[in-house]
Scaffold this motif. Structure first.
Motif, mmCIF file in Angstrom:
data_model
loop_
_atom_site.group_PDB
_atom_site.id
_atom_site.type_symbol
_atom_site.label_atom_id
_atom_site.label_comp_id
_atom_site.label_asym_id
_atom_site.label_seq_id
_atom_site.Cartn_x
_atom_site.Cartn_y
_atom_site.Cartn_z
ATOM 1 N N LEU A 132 0.746 -1.037 0.070
ATOM 2 C CA LEU A 132 0.032 0.020 0.105
ATOM 3 C C LEU A 132 0.815 1.289 0.209
ATOM 4 O O LEU A 132 0.601 2.228 -0.524
ATOM 5 N N TRP A 133 1.886 1.435 0.760
ATOM 6 C CA TRP A 133 2.802 2.483 0.908
ATOM 7 C C TRP A 133 3.467 2.595 -0.251
ATOM 8 O O TRP A 133 3.656 4.024 -0.901
ATOM 9 N N LEU A 134 3.991 1.467 -1.008
ATOM 10 C CA LEU A 134 4.631 1.581 -2.221
ATOM 11 C C LEU A 134 3.929 2.371 -3.499
ATOM 12 O O LEU A 134 4.114 3.179 -3.907
ATOM 13 N N ALA A 135 2.414 1.857 -3.279
ATOM 14 C CA ALA A 135 1.529 2.470 -4.288
ATOM 15 C C ALA A 135 1.314 3.894 -4.096
ATOM 16 O O ALA A 135 1.164 4.846 -4.966
ATOM 17 N N ALA A 136 0.980 4.300 -2.685
ATOM 18 C CA ALA A 136 0.934 5.475 -2.323
ATOM 19 C C ALA A 136 1.878 6.484 -2.666
ATOM 20 O O ALA A 136 1.926 7.701 -3.182
ATOM 21 N N ALA A 137 3.266 6.100 -2.489
ATOM 22 C CA ALA A 137 4.667 6.678 -2.618
ATOM 23 C C ALA A 137 4.556 7.024 -4.304
ATOM 24 O O ALA A 137 4.923 7.977 -4.595
ATOM 25 N N LEU A 138 4.360 5.883 -4.986
ATOM 26 C CA LEU A 138 4.435 5.969 -6.485
ATOM 27 C C LEU A 138 3.599 7.211 -7.019
ATOM 28 O O LEU A 138 3.561 7.912 -7.915
ATOM 29 N N ALA A 139 2.121 7.156 -6.572
ATOM 30 C CA ALA A 139 1.096 7.819 -6.993
ATOM 31 C C ALA A 139 1.194 9.517 -6.663
ATOM 32 O O ALA A 139 1.118 10.235 -7.322
ATOM 33 N N TYR A 140 1.963 9.624 -5.374
ATOM 34 C CA TYR A 140 2.217 10.945 -4.811
ATOM 35 C C TYR A 140 3.464 11.497 -5.676
ATOM 36 O O TYR A 140 3.150 12.920 -6.128
ATOM 37 N N ARG A 141 4.390 10.797 -5.872
ATOM 38 C CA ARG A 141 5.655 11.495 -6.669
ATOM 39 C C ARG A 141 5.077 11.437 -8.190
ATOM 40 O O ARG A 141 5.645 12.434 -8.937
ATOM 41 N N ARG A 142 4.285 10.852 -8.776
ATOM 42 C CA ARG A 142 4.034 10.832 -10.165
ATOM 43 C C ARG A 142 3.117 12.238 -10.082
ATOM 44 O O ARG A 142 3.219 13.083 -11.242
ATOM 45 N N ALA A 144 3.423 14.965 -8.206
ATOM 46 C CA ALA A 144 4.113 16.025 -7.736
ATOM 47 C C ALA A 144 4.971 16.326 -9.278
ATOM 48 O O ALA A 144 5.160 17.385 -9.365
ATOM 49 N N ARG A 145 5.239 15.399 -10.149
ATOM 50 C CA ARG A 145 6.119 15.497 -11.226
ATOM 51 C C ARG A 145 5.285 16.140 -12.190
ATOM 52 O O ARG A 145 5.710 16.205 -13.517
ATOM 53 N N GLY A 146 3.738 15.778 -12.332
ATOM 54 C CA GLY A 146 3.147 16.041 -13.312
ATOM 55 C C GLY A 146 3.001 15.310 -14.267
ATOM 56 O O GLY A 146 2.524 15.463 -15.387
ATOM 57 N N VAL A 147 3.184 13.868 -13.949
ATOM 58 C CA VAL A 147 2.950 12.839 -15.340
ATOM 59 C C VAL A 147 1.917 11.986 -14.729
ATOM 60 O O VAL A 147 1.215 12.092 -13.721
ATOM 61 N N LEU A 312 8.885 -3.073 -17.665
ATOM 62 C CA LEU A 312 8.734 -1.831 -18.748
ATOM 63 C C LEU A 312 8.620 -2.433 -19.922
ATOM 64 O O LEU A 312 7.891 -2.096 -20.911
ATOM 65 N N ARG A 313 9.570 -3.594 -20.299
ATOM 66 C CA ARG A 313 9.454 -4.017 -21.779
ATOM 67 C C ARG A 313 8.208 -4.793 -22.179
ATOM 68 O O ARG A 313 7.903 -4.742 -23.188
ATOM 69 N N THR A 314 7.520 -5.083 -21.214
ATOM 70 C CA THR A 314 6.484 -5.901 -21.443
ATOM 71 C C THR A 314 4.887 -5.495 -21.115
ATOM 72 O O THR A 314 3.748 -6.096 -21.487
ATOM 73 N N ARG A 315 5.073 -4.154 -20.727
ATOM 74 C CA ARG A 315 3.624 -3.598 -20.319
ATOM 75 C C ARG A 315 2.886 -3.155 -21.679
ATOM 76 O O ARG A 315 3.602 -2.535 -22.386
ATOM 77 N N ARG A 316 1.539 -2.876 -21.318
ATOM 78 C CA ARG A 316 1.088 -2.424 -22.406
ATOM 79 C C ARG A 316 0.851 -0.918 -22.319
ATOM 80 O O ARG A 316 1.076 -0.328 -21.349
ATOM 81 N N ALA A 317 0.652 -0.291 -23.553
ATOM 82 C CA ALA A 317 0.736 1.163 -23.619
ATOM 83 C C ALA A 317 -0.822 1.608 -22.601
ATOM 84 O O ALA A 317 -1.643 1.077 -22.662
ATOM 85 N N CYS A 318 -0.243 2.735 -22.165
ATOM 86 C CA CYS A 318 -1.061 3.215 -21.045
ATOM 87 C C CYS A 318 -2.408 4.190 -21.742
ATOM 88 O O CYS A 318 -2.099 4.886 -22.736
ATOM 89 N N ALA A 319 -3.528 3.626 -21.654
ATOM 90 C CA ALA A 319 -4.963 4.208 -22.346
ATOM 91 C C ALA A 319 -5.317 5.454 -21.655
ATOM 92 O O ALA A 319 -6.169 6.134 -21.913
ATOM 93 N N ARG A 320 -4.604 6.130 -20.453
ATOM 94 C CA ARG A 320 -5.150 6.976 -19.530
ATOM 95 C C ARG A 320 -4.175 8.370 -19.876
ATOM 96 O O ARG A 320 -4.634 9.316 -19.166
ATOM 97 N N CYS A 321 -2.867 8.449 -20.344
ATOM 98 C CA CYS A 321 -2.391 9.614 -20.712
ATOM 99 C C CYS A 321 -2.058 9.727 -22.368
ATOM 100 O O CYS A 321 -2.112 9.066 -23.200
#
Length: 321
Positions: A132-142, A144-147, A312-321
């Motif tokens: 949960l904290w890993l997910a929260a940290a990733l969401a917060y950092r992203r 903050a960076r505007g991505v 990174l290599r196997t993920r699908r293209a993000c449909a939200r950005c």
């Protein structure tokens, strides 16, 4: 469908979940300190008692405050720097749960101490908190960076590195351990000066482990070979479900478990040679702990790098950005 929707929306609820989890875990530690029931709270998996429970209550209470700041002040950059140590704290609290397989194997061996189910459950809750904290940290950092909070705006799968070298480093890190344990099973005593058979205690080993060892096969060496195979599998382009989630789960679990475990063994070995502690390694040469067991840490770090590249290599293209 609901589970999929919940997974897709994790950047929006991860921060609140981390706050609720931290507050609940801290409250449980405080209750354990006040009332005395064995809830399984411990520091570093071994320091039990009221003092440890109060320390954990304070640490995770502070984590809850940090989660509240992250929810109210999404534009700051410094909270995420504190969020990563919280992830490490949760993994430290749940360290034993990451070795659940070894605890299950206790049922297949003799004369093992009884299973502490309260501690095992508590450690599992701590591991869930680390996620949960890993997910929260990733969401917060992203944010903050505007991505994009879902994918981080990272490189596409075409540009993602293969990191084959990391996989080869992971394989090489386990070679000394595998060779040493196999040599011991075949009758060699290299690196061992103690009494009895190195690498196997017949007082605790199961009948199956004893039979395999008698034929020159060490069970942990077999597990090391499986770990090598996992590292090499991460260099492929397998992205079909359910292969990808399995490889990612095994890769990240192995990295999170073995990277700190190797450091722990190296530190314990150093303290043993200086005479500060006595942990039963007295019959082992110094290089055994540093090279063979310390290789677990190198393997964990290299496996994490290879797992990230595979993700990174196997993920699908993000449909939200």
């Amino acid at each position: 469908m609901e589970l999929r929707r919940l997974g897709d929306g994790w950047p929006s609820w991860a921060g609140r979940a981390a706050l609720v989890w931290s507050a609940g875990y801290a409250a449980g530690a405080a209750v354990a300190a006040l009332t005395g029931p064995a809830f399984g709270y411990a520091l570093l998996g071994s320091l039990h008692g009221t003092a440890a429970e109060w320390i954990l209550a304070a640490l995770y209470g502070g984590a809850a405050v940090l989660a509240g700041v992250m929810l109210r002040r999404p534009g700051l950059r410094w909270p995420v720097r504190l969020a990563w140590p919280v992830v490490g704290l949760c993994l430290t609290s749940g360290f034993g749960f990451l070795f659940s397989l070894t605890r299950v194997l206790f049922f297949l061996s003799r004369n093992q101490p009884p299973m502490d189910w309260a501690a095992w459950t508590n450690e599992g809750v701590a591991v869930a908190g680390s996620v949960l904290w890993l997910a929260a940290a990733l969401a917060y950092r992203r944010r903050a960076r505007g991505v994009c909070p879902h994918c981080g705006g990272g490189r596409s799968r075409v540009d993602a590195p293969r990191r084959t070298r990391a996989a080869f480093v992971a394989v090489a890190a386990l070679v000394p351990y595998t060779v040493m344990k196999t040599a011991w099973a075949l009758g060699s005593t290299i690196g061992y000066t103690g009494e009895g058979s190195p690498g196997l205690d017949p007082h605790y080993a199961s009948d199956l482990a004893l039979r395999l060892y008698a034929h020159g096969v060490d069970a942990t060496a077999v597990l090391a070979l499986v770990g090598m195979g996992l590292a090499l599998a991460l260099t492929t382009a397998w992205s079909a479900r359910p292969v990808r989630p399995v490889l990612l789960g095994l890769g990240w679990a192995g990295a999170a478990t073995l990277a700190p475990f190797g450091v722990f063994l190296a530190v314990v070995g150093t303290l043993m040679w200086t005479g500060a502690v006595d942990v039963g390694f007295a019959g082992h040469a110094p290089w055994v702990v540093l090279v063979a067991y310390g290789g677990f840490s190198v393997y964990g770090l290299a496996l994490g790098r290879a797992t990230r590249a595979y993700q990174l290599r196997t993920r699908r293209a993000c449909a939200r950005c």
